[in-house]
Design an enzyme around this catalytic site. Structure first.
Site, PDB file in Angstrom:
ATOM      1  CG  HIS A 160      41.067  32.992  46.537  1.00 47.46           C
ATOM      2  ND1 HIS A 160      40.595  34.009  45.739  1.00 47.46           N
ATOM      3  CD2 HIS A 160      42.412  32.978  46.381  1.00 47.46           C
ATOM      4  CE1 HIS A 160      41.615  34.592  45.126  1.00 47.46           C
ATOM      5  NE2 HIS A 160      42.728  33.988  45.487  1.00 47.46           N
ATOM      6  CG  ASP A 206      42.621  33.967  39.243  1.00 48.43           C
ATOM      7  OD1 ASP A 206      43.502  34.794  38.970  1.00 48.43           O
ATOM      8  OD2 ASP A 206      42.064  33.891  40.351  1.00 48.43           O
TER       9      ASP A 206
END
Length: 539
Positions: free
Chosen positions: A318, A95
């Site tokens: 998330h 990420d």
């Protein structure tokens, strides 16, 4: 196909598995569960940031892009995870938070010292303490500018005050970011997810008299140019890449993902996850608008298909509450709604993403005290909502349904203390239902939600029509039913999903009454669709 028939599993390392008892998930914890992940049949693991960070925004405030935060382990641990995953046919996706860095990053610290080179790495504007350059608002609440008295300047932060936006107009910044990608590619990383990447090119720095400023920096003037350059020059073209797109459009996402553009493999868009925002406000509650949900799915699926673009399809991540609590039932019809929601997106055109615990039907934790939350956005909005004269009870109810912490509670592995996540004190509390909802309880159960997910993953690889076929949405005016067909000239599938906690009619197009039942979440077949029932027919 490179990615169309693949499935990605998202890991939030802080909450996945703790290996050393400090209450904080880590890389060796992921390594210890690698066979669990391989058993699901997933192809890629997307890891949210594990880089050194002050953790003001749970790691999305990066202080060093080429290192591992010691709380997560060592570089050797990470290299071992990459190798062990690859041995099982699984690629790692990292990420990359390239819109901003932490203010603790060396670059920003040098900028604060007045180093002209590094000041140009960020977006500074002259001004006086009482006059921000624009009236833009941070996505976490409050102004998007912070004043630095020692410099007599303001810096832009579209997110937290400790997340300073990078100046992509500076070629030196773009070269730094390319080199970071080369570094991780050399380590064996197989893909990248780019955080809020459509915000990297800012337009005019002027007051927004209509909104919070986003129209001046979303899908900005040079964003496609910058992405082409980043992907080509870093040598990652051909790798799996996904861009998180904030407040974007179908037209832009077609450009981001059409193979002829040489930008990204796919995009995340979030319009379908705003259908329960009253008047577009995340912190104003309303029941999901199912008709709007259907319209968004149809427009994005069919629009991207017409333009040659590619979607990442998902319910959970998330940053989002758990889908089964939000769009289904986490009590009476927990199993049925969890499986129905899975079918709804896994048969769509796009690459499906499974967020850790989604395959178990994990729910929101239903916290009741503000002290239980850790998320900076939630804590900020607790204050904002109370200042808006919301009662304590009203405020906590809103936070409980909207907080990003809803998805960040620890993975529920078994019924032992702390759900098998840690032998220490977890960094955030665990949902009370972990003794009933956990991986150990579902591993060997053929009718479990996890087994259902395994079937979905296997079908995508087995049946080309799911990954490569065309899509057509049906019954657009039926506010209860999500229905679409997939077809490729050889095989045709009909997907029916009852989005309601009640029985509804079961319309079948002409020619489908005797079709084979490929999959469903009720053991038998009925003339109606029962609460949260899904059926996939094949002919």
């Amino acid at each position: 196909m490179r990615f169309e028939n693949k499935v990605v599993y998202q890991i939030y390392p802080k909450s996945f598995q703790d290996s050393n008892g400090d209450g904080w998930g880590d890389i060796n914890g992921i390594r210890s569960r690698i066979d669990y992940l391989a058993g699901l049949g997933v192809d890629y693991l997307w890891l949210t940031p594990f880089f050194p960070s002050p953790q003001r925004d749970n790691g999305y405030d990066v202080a060093d892009y080429r290192a591992v935060d010691p709380r997560f382990g060592t570089m050797a641990d990470l290299e071992a995870l990459i190798a062990e995953a690859e041995a099982r046919g699984i690629g790692l996706m990292f990420d990359m938070v390239f819109n901003h860095t932490s203010t603790a990053h060396e670059w920003f610290q040098k900028a604060l010292q007045g180093d002209a080179k590094y000041m140009d790495y960020y977006i500074f504007r002259d001004g006086t303490p009482d006059a921000p350059p624009t009236n833009w608002q941070s996505k976490f609440g409050g102004p998007a500018w912070e004043y630095v008295p020692a410099l007599g300047k303001w810096y832009l932060h579209l997110f937290d005050v400790t997340q300073a936006d990078l100046n992509w107009e500076n070629p030196a910044v773009r070269e730094e970011l390319k080199d970071i990608l080369r570094f991780w590619k050399a380590k064996g990383v197989k893909g990248f997810r780019f955080d809020v990447v459509n915000l990297i090119s800012k337009g005019e720095f002027v007051d927004d008299k209509e909104g919070d400023g986003r129209r001046f920096y979303t899908d900005g003037p040079h964003v496609h140019e910058y992405l082409k350059e980043l992907v080509h020059d870093s040598g990652i073209e051909g790798m799996v890449t996904v861009g998180e797109m904030s407040s974007t459009t179908i037209a832009n996402c077609i450009r981001y993902t059409n193979p002829h553009e040489h930008e990204l493999s796919m995009t995340f868009s979030f319009h379908h996850l705003k259908v329960d925002y009253k008047d577009g406000d995340k912190w104003s509650l309303m029941a999901p608008d199912i008709h709007a949900l259907k319209e968004i799915f149809a427009s994005w699926q069919e629009g991207m298909a017409r333009g040659g673009g590619w979607n990442a399809v998902f319910w959970c991540n998330h940053d989002q509450p758990r889908a089964v609590s939000r769009f289904g039932s986490d009590t009476t019809y927990w199993k049925e709604s969890a499986e129905m929601l899975a079918v709804a997106i896994h048969f769509m055109r796009g690459t499906p993403y499974i967020y850790q615990g989604e395959e178990l039907g994990m729910t929101n934790p239903h916290f009741t005290k503000i002290e239980q939350y850790r998320d900076v956005e939630s804590l900020n909005y607790y204050k904002i909502l109370r200042e808006q004269d919301k009662t304590e009870a009203e405020t906590l109810d809103i936070i409980a349904q909207r907080s990003r912490d809803d998805s960040r509670t620890p993975m529920q592995w078994d019924a032992s203390e702390n759900a098998g996540f840690t032998t220490g004190t977890p960094w955030i509390g665990i949902a009370d239902n972990y003794k009933a909802i956990n991986a150990a309880a579902q591993m060997d159960a053929p009718d479990s939600i996890r087994s259902f997910y395994k079937t979905l993953v296997a079908l995508r690889k087995k049946m080309p029509v799911i990954s490569a076929g065309k899509i057509e949405f049906l019954y657009p005016d039926n506010a209860d039913l999500l229905a679409y067909r997939r077809y490729d000239g050889e095989t045709e599938l009909l997907v029916l999903c009852n989005l309601r906690e009640r029985e509804i009619a079961k319309p079948l197009p002409v020619g489908w009454t005797d079709a084979e039942k490929l999959l469903g979440n009720y053991p038998d077949t009925a003339d109606t669709l029962r609460p949260y029932e899904c059926v996939v027919l094949k002919k």
